[in-house]
Design an enzyme around this catalytic site. Structure first.
Site, PDB file in Angstrom:
ATOM      1  N   GLU A 201      66.466 -23.641  69.646  1.00 47.61           N
ATOM      2  CA  GLU A 201      65.835 -23.145  70.875  1.00 47.61           C
ATOM      3  C   GLU A 201      66.483 -22.874  71.703  1.00 47.61           C
ATOM      4  O   GLU A 201      66.213 -21.510  72.503  1.00 47.61           O
ATOM      5  CB  GLU A 201      64.949 -24.524  71.170  1.00 47.61           C
ATOM      6  CG  GLU A 201      63.906 -24.833  69.936  1.00 47.61           C
ATOM      7  CD  GLU A 201      62.755 -23.843  70.030  1.00 47.61           C
ATOM      8  OE1 GLU A 201      61.543 -24.318  70.191  1.00 47.61           O
ATOM      9  OE2 GLU A 201      62.807 -22.730  69.359  1.00 47.61           O
TER      10      GLU A 201
ATOM     11  N   GLU B 252      47.061 -19.388  73.448  1.00 47.78           N
ATOM     12  CA  GLU B 252      47.217 -19.746  72.061  1.00 47.78           C
ATOM     13  C   GLU B 252      45.939 -19.532  71.378  1.00 47.78           C
ATOM     14  O   GLU B 252      45.835 -19.016  69.974  1.00 47.78           O
ATOM     15  CB  GLU B 252      47.613 -21.212  71.697  1.00 47.78           C
ATOM     16  CG  GLU B 252      48.844 -21.745  72.352  1.00 47.78           C
ATOM     17  CD  GLU B 252      49.913 -20.966  71.850  1.00 47.78           C
ATOM     18  OE1 GLU B 252      49.654 -20.348  70.265  1.00 47.78           O
ATOM     19  OE2 GLU B 252      51.422 -21.108  72.109  1.00 47.78           O
TER      20      GLU B 252
ATOM     21  N   ASP C  50      58.083 -13.481  77.252  1.00 43.23           N
ATOM     22  CA  ASP C  50      58.381 -12.805  75.913  1.00 43.23           C
ATOM     23  C   ASP C  50      57.209 -11.745  75.822  1.00 43.23           C
ATOM     24  O   ASP C  50      57.481 -10.567  75.692  1.00 43.23           O
ATOM     25  CB  ASP C  50      58.652 -13.713  74.915  1.00 43.23           C
ATOM     26  CG  ASP C  50      57.907 -14.855  74.691  1.00 43.23           C
ATOM     27  OD1 ASP C  50      56.992 -14.882  75.416  1.00 43.23           O
ATOM     28  OD2 ASP C  50      58.232 -15.479  73.906  1.00 43.23           O
TER      29      ASP C  50
ATOM     30  N   GLU D  91      60.920 -15.015  64.870  1.00 45.40           N
ATOM     31  CA  GLU D  91      61.208 -13.925  65.781  1.00 45.40           C
ATOM     32  C   GLU D  91      62.431 -13.058  65.274  1.00 45.40           C
ATOM     33  O   GLU D  91      62.402 -11.880  65.336  1.00 45.40           O
ATOM     34  CB  GLU D  91      61.374 -14.328  67.250  1.00 45.40           C
ATOM     35  CG  GLU D  91      60.391 -14.464  67.929  1.00 45.40           C
ATOM     36  CD  GLU D  91      59.517 -15.929  67.845  1.00 45.40           C
ATOM     37  OE1 GLU D  91      58.370 -15.940  68.002  1.00 45.40           O
ATOM     38  OE2 GLU D  91      60.134 -16.772  67.254  1.00 45.40           O
TER      39      GLU D  91
END
Length: 578
Positions: free
Chosen positions: A354, A120, A261, A375
């Protein structure tokens, strides 16, 4: 010369996006939706959230919109401010961009006793600072001599990235997930890290290496990528979590969503950014395996990485980046079919849960929330640039309407805890301003400078000569921070010049070996003698002189020092906080 530069700019942009020309006759349909109206709606959304962050949450990382206060989440960096910085410029707010740059320079300190997520911190902090650095001149900031190869935001990005480097000092080269920014890593933390937490560094770290001249960042990012590639299964898949010490797969579910991902995303974007055929070929091999084992009726399921048998027949909201990634490699038809599947889920709930059980057509227990993720909107933006299909604008419209209706509160926009009954959670993640709003705005702003086709550009003078910037082809990191690929060519000498210097260095060491201390210069600069002992010119590390003949490194680069700090962890992608 300018015509050649224009051509290069166009080629760079078009190669980077690999998008086909939009079909004829779609412009009128797009206008019917009134993109200007929705663009201004998105702008208003941004400022409603941004201004309440400044009023109620700064200098904390994030806004808590239900209680109108703030909280630190990922490391106490004023994270929302860093994440929102380039969005300000994309929306044309030059004065606020300039003000925030000054605030960040004065107020952000990375020398703090905080356990920070390596992943992050990289995508949000390092990526956000790099993007803002490369956009500084466009924002009217008076940049220092040598920009873009130097500058305060670049130095901040480098400082933050150096705090992450100890995590990569493992037997496999795959990084731990957490590092303490002041003390290293607490002993005893798990070495288990998700695949995305290992393979999502090449965009930011390669950019840093090219701008600063220090190869260590790109080197560790490449080593991590190759370690994952080396440890793929015999059928060509990677799992979800791996032990970075032993390289044993702990979670063996293979798919394109959470925990994996952005590894796939960065193989493609790293290939585009660096013109790297190896990275693209790695992705294309993965893509074959993904199609063979996980794709069913334009959905992507989760399978066992060694056997290919289905383990979870679910769609995760994080998987919605995939159509956008497909568009970048030119697979637009497949991308649109998968996008339309995902869009049906959005229409069903007014957002993407989710987890969504595909056979049952409904949410998964305890995974019913929508934290305002970007996304699907990201994919719509890419695909609209490729096709001009008005359906993609309709998704943007639906997103604006849904988010405003369900999520908007007095102090910002709140995470949707449950899409079934629209209960809210007291959090507004920084990616809402960095990604969700940005991609919505770019979807409705076809003339934004980000969409430049190479027809306009800037020429800047660097210590290494003229450099073309802002010609288009921006590569977004996984936090939607745009990186100008042309900038990576600004801070190094041309290869011919490098060879001349290396030849000079070899001549120097040859003279040294023969005890001849006279160094001749090029005749067009006159001649002179160097009376300094060439022993003093050899590289030094920690007071020890290095023998250039024994070094495997380029004569023009210094080997990086080893890190002795202890390292640490990050973990659960599927962690249930409820």
């Amino acid at each position: 010369a300018m015509a050649v530069l224009r051509s290069l700019g166009c080629l760079l942009c078009l190669w980077a996006l690999r998008l086909p020309a939009p079909p004829a006759g779609t412009g009128a349909a797009a206008r019917e939706l009134d993109v200007a109206f929705y663009r201004e709606r998105v702008r208003a959304m941004f400022y409603h959230a941004y201004e309440h962050y400044l009023e109620s949450a700064f200098p904390y990382d994030e806004l808590r919109p239900l209680t109108c206060d703030g909280q630190d989440t990922w490391g106490s960096f004023s994270l929302t401010l860093i994440d929102a910085l380039d969005t300000l410029l994309i929306m044309g707010n030059v004065s606020e961009f300039q003000r925030v740059v000054n605030v960040l320079q004065e107020g952000v300190d990375f020398d703090i006793d905080v356990n920070a997520s390596v992943f992050e911190t990289n995508i949000r902090v390092v990526g956000g600072l790099l993007s803002a650095h490369l956009l500084s001149k466009k924002a009217g900031i008076e940049v220092e001599v040598g920009w873009p190869c130097s500058g305060p935001l670049l130095r901040m990005a480098e400082e933050a990235a150096r705090k992450l480097l100890p995590a990569f000092q493992t037997p496999t080269g795959m990084p731990y997930g957490t590092v303490n920014l002041l003390h290293g890593v607490n002993p005893g933390e798990t070495p288990v890290t998700c695949t995305a937490g290992i393979g999502t560094f090449i965009v930011e770290f390669a950019t840093l290496s090219h701008l600063t001249g220090d190869p260590v960042f790109e080197d560790v990012a490449r080593k991590a990528l190759k370690a994952l590639w080396k440890n793929r299964s015999d059928i060509g898949l990677v799992g979800n979590h791996i032990d970075v010490i032993t390289a044993k797969w702990v979670a063996q579910d293979a798919g394109i969503g959470a925990g994996v991902d952005s590894y796939f995303e960065y193989l493609v974007k790293g290939a585009i950014l660096l013109q790297d055929k190896e990275l693209m070929s790695m992705f294309l091999e993965y893509n074959k395996a993904i199609k063979n084992y996980t794709k069913f009726d334009d959905w992507y399921l989760w399978v066992q990485m060694y056997k290919g048998t289905v383990s979870m027949p679910v769609f995760q909201s994080l998987e919605a980046y995939w159509p956008g990634l497909q568009s970048l490699i030119g697979d637009v038809d497949n991308a649109m079919r998968t996008f339309l599947n995902y869009y049906t889920v959005w229409k069903q709930f007014g957002g993407l849960p989710e987890f969504y059980n595909i056979p049952q057509g409904y949410t998964v227990d305890k995974r019913e929330g929508y934290p305002l993720r970007p996304e699907l909107i990201e994919s719509a933006m890419y695909l609209y640039r490729a096709t001009r299909d008005p359906t993609l604008l309709e998704l943007g419209r639906d997103a604006v309407e849904s988010i405003e209706k369900i999520s908007k509160v007095d102090c910002g926009f709140a995470t949707i805890k449950d899409l079934r009954d629209h209960r809210l959670d007291n959090r507004m993640e920084s990616f809402f301003l960095a990604e969700t709003v940005k991609y919505l705005y770019l979807l409705f702003d076809p003339d934004n400078f980000i969409h430049n086709d190479g027809s306009v550009f800037d020429v800047v003078i660097t210590p290494y000569g003229e450099c073309v910037l802002n010609a288009g082809g921006y590569v977004f990191n996984t936090e939607a921070h745009p990186i100008d690929p042309a900038a990576l060519h600004c801070c190094r000498k041309r290869k011919e010049e490098q060879w001349e210097v290396e030849d000079l260095m070899r001549e120097f060491y040859s003279l040294k070996k023969n005890k001849k201390f006279t160094l001749k210069r090029s005749s067009n600069h006159g001649e002179g003698e160097s009376t300094k002992d060439p022993e003093d010119a050899s590289s030094e590390k920690g007071g020890e002189k290095t023998n250039p003949k024994k070094s495997s490194h380029s004569l023009l680069s210094c080997p990086s020092q080893s890190f002795n700090s202890k390292l640490a962890v990050l973990g659960q992608v599927f962690l249930d906080n409820t």
